[in-house]
Scaffold this motif. Structure first.
Motif, mmCIF file in Angstrom:
data_model
loop_
_atom_site.group_PDB
_atom_site.id
_atom_site.type_symbol
_atom_site.label_atom_id
_atom_site.label_comp_id
_atom_site.label_asym_id
_atom_site.label_seq_id
_atom_site.Cartn_x
_atom_site.Cartn_y
_atom_site.Cartn_z
ATOM 1 N N TYR A 90 -3.214 1.319 -3.658
ATOM 2 C CA TYR A 90 -2.514 0.213 -4.307
ATOM 3 C C TYR A 90 -2.269 0.523 -5.772
ATOM 4 O O TYR A 90 -3.002 1.293 -6.382
ATOM 5 C CB TYR A 90 -3.340 -1.066 -4.206
ATOM 6 N N ASN A 91 -1.274 -0.107 -6.338
ATOM 7 C CA ASN A 91 -1.064 -0.058 -7.781
ATOM 8 C C ASN A 91 -2.178 -0.902 -8.425
ATOM 9 O O ASN A 91 -2.157 -2.122 -8.383
ATOM 10 C CB ASN A 91 0.325 -0.621 -8.101
ATOM 11 N N VAL A 92 -3.155 -0.204 -9.021
ATOM 12 C CA VAL A 92 -4.353 -0.889 -9.537
ATOM 13 C C VAL A 92 -4.033 -1.831 -10.689
ATOM 14 O O VAL A 92 -4.708 -2.844 -10.865
ATOM 15 C CB VAL A 92 -5.443 0.101 -10.014
ATOM 16 N N THR A 93 -3.054 -1.467 -11.458
ATOM 17 C CA THR A 93 -2.670 -2.345 -12.577
ATOM 18 C C THR A 93 -2.214 -3.696 -12.029
ATOM 19 O O THR A 93 -2.646 -4.755 -12.496
ATOM 20 C CB THR A 93 -1.508 -1.724 -13.387
ATOM 21 N N GLU A 94 -1.379 -3.617 -11.011
ATOM 22 C CA GLU A 94 -0.863 -4.843 -10.408
ATOM 23 C C GLU A 94 -1.995 -5.634 -9.722
ATOM 24 O O GLU A 94 -2.074 -6.854 -9.845
ATOM 25 C CB GLU A 94 0.256 -4.494 -9.420
ATOM 26 N N VAL A 95 -2.891 -4.915 -9.037
ATOM 27 C CA VAL A 95 -4.040 -5.587 -8.405
ATOM 28 C C VAL A 95 -4.857 -6.302 -9.480
ATOM 29 O O VAL A 95 -5.276 -7.459 -9.307
ATOM 30 C CB VAL A 95 -4.928 -4.592 -7.625
ATOM 31 N N GLY A 96 -5.068 -5.614 -10.627
ATOM 32 C CA GLY A 96 -5.839 -6.198 -11.724
ATOM 33 C C GLY A 96 -5.193 -7.480 -12.242
ATOM 34 O O GLY A 96 -5.885 -8.465 -12.512
ATOM 35 N N ILE A 97 -3.877 -7.464 -12.368
ATOM 36 C CA ILE A 97 -3.154 -8.653 -12.850
ATOM 37 C C ILE A 97 -3.339 -9.824 -11.885
ATOM 38 O O ILE A 97 -3.621 -10.951 -12.286
ATOM 39 C CB ILE A 97 -1.650 -8.323 -13.038
ATOM 40 N N ARG A 98 -3.228 -9.517 -10.593
ATOM 41 C CA ARG A 98 -3.379 -10.575 -9.582
ATOM 42 C C ARG A 98 -4.816 -11.098 -9.531
ATOM 43 O O ARG A 98 -5.051 -12.288 -9.336
ATOM 44 C CB ARG A 98 -2.939 -10.062 -8.211
ATOM 45 N N PHE A 105 0.861 -1.189 0.000
ATOM 46 C CA PHE A 105 0.000 0.000 0.000
ATOM 47 C C PHE A 105 0.890 1.230 0.000
ATOM 48 O O PHE A 105 1.784 1.366 0.825
ATOM 49 C CB PHE A 105 -0.897 -0.003 1.243
ATOM 50 N N ARG A 106 0.638 2.149 -0.952
ATOM 51 C CA ARG A 106 1.458 3.355 -1.034
ATOM 52 C C ARG A 106 0.715 4.522 -0.414
ATOM 53 O O ARG A 106 -0.370 4.884 -0.874
ATOM 54 C CB ARG A 106 1.813 3.639 -2.501
ATOM 55 N N GLN A 107 1.276 5.099 0.634
ATOM 56 C CA GLN A 107 0.656 6.200 1.370
ATOM 57 C C GLN A 107 0.169 7.281 0.405
ATOM 58 O O GLN A 107 0.932 7.749 -0.438
ATOM 59 C CB GLN A 107 1.683 6.787 2.329
HETATM 60 C C1 NAG Z 1 2.192 -0.877 -11.400
HETATM 61 O O1 NAG Z 1 2.256 -2.258 -11.687
HETATM 62 C C2 NAG Z 1 2.553 -2.551 -13.045
HETATM 63 C C3 NAG Z 1 2.409 -4.060 -13.225
HETATM 64 O O2 NAG Z 1 3.155 -4.761 -12.263
HETATM 65 C C4 NAG Z 1 3.939 -2.030 -13.375
HETATM 66 O O3 NAG Z 1 4.256 -2.336 -14.725
HETATM 67 C C5 NAG Z 1 3.963 -0.531 -13.144
HETATM 68 O O4 NAG Z 1 5.252 -0.033 -13.348
HETATM 69 C C6 NAG Z 1 3.501 -0.188 -11.722
HETATM 70 N N1 NAG Z 1 3.323 1.240 -11.609
HETATM 71 C C7 NAG Z 1 3.897 1.962 -10.685
HETATM 72 C C8 NAG Z 1 3.618 3.418 -10.705
HETATM 73 O O5 NAG Z 1 4.616 1.475 -9.828
#
Ligand code: NAG
Ligand code: NAG
Ligand code: ZN
Length: 354
Positions: free
Chosen positions: A96-104, A90-92
């Motif tokens: 959360y990084n939504v892209t990463e959450v979506g992948i998971r 979790f980033r203050q």
């Molecule tokens: C968020 O997660 C994606 C997938 O893991 C990654 O490619 C991207 O660099 C991340 N974004 C940030 C801002 O950390």
């Protein structure tokens, strides 16, 4: 409205744990669901039918409705997560990084049966139309971020609970119970047969317009009693919620500051005790059961300061009861238990004085 009972069987006798969460995975830290009470749980629950049914409501889409009258503390439903995602850090200030959450979420989704997948994909997702045209748009990701809850250290999706609509004067609360691995929805007010079950997606000590803003990401304008009331009632509600929020802030601050034992100090203590009782009544008047236990605790503390042991004990006991029914083992419940016992002891001592 007449409802037909679903014949599915559920067992609803559990001990509940609490957690402070809100819908969607950006946590709202000050939203307290701390007024659960379970006194009317049916102990012999085997074979009892569901307490709710999902129905379309005329011109309004789906909603969840009570198939019988429910008492405070009755369990409406409990559900294990259909999809559980361990989130990235979790980033203050950013979440959360939504892209990463979506992948998971996608990876966990691929493991599910077709039926389970279909149930998830039927949920409402909230996103701007422009988002859907971006490359890489994933409907599952949108559904997940619109509907997931903090679930212990993870993020969980609960498709049945996700059907419950929002109200700014909700009649139900919910909490994650780690012991049984389920999220539990309980009646926080009396609910009539056929009445729609509602919870809150947002913190509630805000004005109508502030609440609408917080609800924007969910893509609807709230039409609950509190929001749809005529203007004068809406304004009165806004004032009450603002007064409640200010009173909580002030009394929380005062509750940890030192007492001055002189004439002015005593006068102030009397005034704070009156204010704390008023706060507890305001919270009830605005029908915000999520905040009852917190208000009662403050009333107990400030009445103890003026040595009104009878009132202090009454408020402490009320707060304790609310907390115990929510989670008998929580730190807050134990704190209120100790406080109640101390107050009773002080009261007895006073009575024993010559
Ligand atoms: C968020 O997660 C994606 C997938 O893991 C990654 O490619 C991207 O660099 C991340 N974004 C940030 C801002 O950390
Ligand atoms: C009965 C009712 O108000 N249903 C609403 C519940 O929430 C969904 C999603 O916002 C709406 O589409 C329904 O109209
Ligand atoms: Zn509302």
């Amino acid at each position: 409205m007449s409802l037909r009972l679903s014949t599915i069987v559920s067992c609803i006798s559990v001990v509940l744990a609490s957690s402070v969460t809100s819908k969607g995975f950006i946590p709202f830290p000050h939203h307290q669901f701390d007024s659960r009470s379970w006194n009317s749980q049916n102990p012999s629950c085997s074979g009892s039918p569901l307490n709710y049914v999902v129905l379309p409501s005329l011109g309004k889409g789906l909603g969840v409705f009570a198939v019988r009258a429910l008492e405070v503390g009755d369990i409406v439903m409990q559900e294990a997560p259909a999809l559980l995602v361990h989130p990235p850090p979790f980033r203050q200030g950013m979440g959360y990084n939504v892209t990463e959450v979506g992948i998971r979420a996608r990876a966990a989704f691929e493991e599910l049966s077709e039926d389970a997948q279909a149930e998830i994909m039927s949920l409402t997702a909230y996103y701007r139309p422009a988002e859907a045209r971006l490359p890489g748009f994933d409907l599952l990701k949108a559904i997940f971020s619109s509907n997931a809850y903090n679930t212990g250290a993870d993020l969980g999706l609960f498709p049945k609970i996700a059907r419950i609509n929002h109200s700014c004067r909700p009649n139900a609360g919910y909490s994650w119970n780690a012991a049984i691995g389920k999220r539990v929805v309980y009646a926080s007010r009396k609910i009539g047969e056929g009445e729609e079950i509602t919870v809150s997606y947002i913190p509630l000590l805000l004005s109508v317009s502030e609440r609408q803003k917080r609800l924007d990401p969910y893509g609807f304008k709230c039409g609950c009693d509190a929001c749809a009331a005529e203007e004068s009632a809406r304004k009165a509600g806004d004032r009450r919620r603002r007064d409640i929020r200010d009173a909580f802030n002030q009394l929380e601050r005062e509750s940890i500051s030192d007492l001055v034992n002189d004439k002015a100090g005593n006068k102030k203590a009397q005034q704070l005790a009156r204010q704390s009782a008023k706060l507890a009544h305001l919270v009830e008047e605005e029908q915000l059961p999520d905040y009852y236990a917190k208000a009662s605790r403050l009333a107990a503390i400030f009445h103890a300061r003026i040595q009104d042991w009878e009132q202090a004990t009454r408020w402490a006991q009320k707060s304790y009861e609310l907390r115990r029914m929510a989670d008998a083992e929580s730190k807050e419940t134990k704190e209120m238990h100790a406080l109640t016992n101390n107050l009773i002891a002080s009261w007895n001592n006073e009575g024993a004085k010559p």
